[in-house]
Design a protein around this motif. Structure first.
Motif, PDB file in Angstrom:
ATOM      1  N   PHE A  34      39.462  -2.191   7.628  1.00 31.69           N
ATOM      2  CA  PHE A  34      38.329  -1.404   8.122  1.00 31.69           C
ATOM      3  C   PHE A  34      37.528  -0.818   6.965  1.00 31.69           C
ATOM      4  O   PHE A  34      36.294  -0.805   7.002  1.00 31.69           O
ATOM      5  CB  PHE A  34      38.804  -0.291   9.053  1.00 31.69           C
ATOM      6  N   ALA A  35      38.215  -0.329   5.940  1.00 37.93           N
ATOM      7  CA  ALA A  35      37.516   0.222   4.773  1.00 37.93           C
ATOM      8  C   ALA A  35      36.686  -0.859   4.086  1.00 37.93           C
ATOM      9  O   ALA A  35      35.551  -0.616   3.664  1.00 37.93           O
ATOM     10  CB  ALA A  35      38.517   0.824   3.797  1.00 37.93           C
ATOM     11  N   ALA A  36      37.228  -2.073   4.002  1.00 37.51           N
ATOM     12  CA  ALA A  36      36.479  -3.176   3.383  1.00 37.51           C
ATOM     13  C   ALA A  36      35.256  -3.548   4.220  1.00 37.51           C
ATOM     14  O   ALA A  36      34.182  -3.812   3.671  1.00 37.51           O
ATOM     15  CB  ALA A  36      37.384  -4.391   3.210  1.00 37.51           C
ATOM     16  N   SER A  37      35.397  -3.538   5.536  1.00 39.08           N
ATOM     17  CA  SER A  37      34.249  -3.892   6.378  1.00 39.08           C
ATOM     18  C   SER A  37      33.158  -2.824   6.285  1.00 39.08           C
ATOM     19  O   SER A  37      31.964  -3.147   6.280  1.00 39.08           O
ATOM     20  CB  SER A  37      34.679  -4.100   7.824  1.00 39.08           C
ATOM     21  N   PHE A  38      33.544  -1.547   6.199  1.00 32.02           N
ATOM     22  CA  PHE A  38      32.531  -0.503   6.024  1.00 32.02           C
ATOM     23  C   PHE A  38      31.900  -0.579   4.635  1.00 32.02           C
ATOM     24  O   PHE A  38      30.714  -0.265   4.470  1.00 32.02           O
ATOM     25  CB  PHE A  38      33.121   0.882   6.274  1.00 32.02           C
ATOM     26  N   THR A  39      32.656  -1.004   3.641  1.00 28.03           N
ATOM     27  CA  THR A  39      32.088  -1.177   2.301  1.00 28.03           C
ATOM     28  C   THR A  39      31.056  -2.303   2.293  1.00 28.03           C
ATOM     29  O   THR A  39      30.017  -2.191   1.646  1.00 28.03           O
ATOM     30  CB  THR A  39      33.214  -1.457   1.290  1.00 28.03           C
ATOM     31  N   ILE A  40      31.333  -3.360   3.015  1.00 30.40           N
ATOM     32  CA  ILE A  40      30.356  -4.451   3.145  1.00 30.40           C
ATOM     33  C   ILE A  40      29.104  -3.945   3.860  1.00 30.40           C
ATOM     34  O   ILE A  40      27.970  -4.277   3.472  1.00 30.40           O
ATOM     35  CB  ILE A  40      30.979  -5.648   3.880  1.00 30.40           C
ATOM     36  N   ALA A  41      29.291  -3.115   4.883  1.00 28.96           N
ATOM     37  CA  ALA A  41      28.137  -2.547   5.592  1.00 28.96           C
ATOM     38  C   ALA A  41      27.329  -1.633   4.680  1.00 28.96           C
ATOM     39  O   ALA A  41      26.096  -1.588   4.770  1.00 28.96           O
ATOM     40  CB  ALA A  41      28.614  -1.783   6.822  1.00 28.96           C
ATOM     41  N   ILE A  42      28.002  -0.908   3.793  1.00 25.84           N
ATOM     42  CA  ILE A  42      27.289  -0.075   2.815  1.00 25.84           C
ATOM     43  C   ILE A  42      26.418  -0.956   1.929  1.00 25.84           C
ATOM     44  O   ILE A  42      25.254  -0.651   1.663  1.00 25.84           O
ATOM     45  CB  ILE A  42      28.284   0.737   1.966  1.00 25.84           C
ATOM     46  N   TRP A  43      26.987  -2.043   1.462  1.00 25.65           N
ATOM     47  CA  TRP A  43      26.258  -2.940   0.568  1.00 25.65           C
ATOM     48  C   TRP A  43      25.035  -3.533   1.262  1.00 25.65           C
ATOM     49  O   TRP A  43      23.976  -3.691   0.653  1.00 25.65           O
ATOM     50  CB  TRP A  43      27.192  -4.050   0.083  1.00 25.65           C
ATOM     51  N   GLN A  44      25.167  -3.841   2.545  1.00 21.77           N
ATOM     52  CA  GLN A  44      24.056  -4.447   3.270  1.00 21.77           C
ATOM     53  C   GLN A  44      22.967  -3.435   3.619  1.00 21.77           C
ATOM     54  O   GLN A  44      21.802  -3.805   3.748  1.00 21.77           O
ATOM     55  CB  GLN A  44      24.561  -5.119   4.551  1.00 21.77           C
ATOM     56  N   THR A  45      23.309  -2.174   3.776  1.00 21.98           N
ATOM     57  CA  THR A  45      22.315  -1.171   4.159  1.00 21.98           C
ATOM     58  C   THR A  45      21.818  -0.336   2.985  1.00 21.98           C
ATOM     59  O   THR A  45      21.027   0.580   3.185  1.00 21.98           O
ATOM     60  CB  THR A  45      22.892  -0.217   5.223  1.00 21.98           C
TER      61      THR A  45
END
Length: 85
Positions: A34-45
């Motif tokens: 979950f932390a990795a998926s939110f980190t990917i979302a940070i990178w995209q936004t």
């Protein structure tokens, strides 16, 4: 009768300890995903975080908070598993 109870108690204690440690490692892995998926979302936004639209900035900050929260959960679960061993 007492020997069977002693054997059961002798086997149950290490099994209980190992299963708790395994449970902490398993939940820590899920929290890390979950932390990795939110980190990917940070990178995209990240590009929209400086825009004039406040919703983009709030979404970026929410992703940052959730990534840090789940990273904390993951690390704490792995430390608990290490303490069990």
């Amino acid at each position: 009768m007492q020997a069977a109870a002693a054997a059961r108690a002798g086997m149950a204690s290490p099994l209980k300890t190992a299963s708790k440690a395994l449970w902490h490692e398993l939940t820590g892995s899920f929290f890390a995903l979950f932390a990795a998926s939110f980190t990917i979302a940070i990178w995209q936004t990240r590009a929209n975080a400086t825009s004039a639209v406040p919703a983009d900035r709030y979404r970026f900050l929410a992703f940052c908070a959730l990534a840090l929260l789940f990273a904390y959960f993951s690390v704490s679960n792995f430390l608990r598993a290490k303490r069990r061993n």
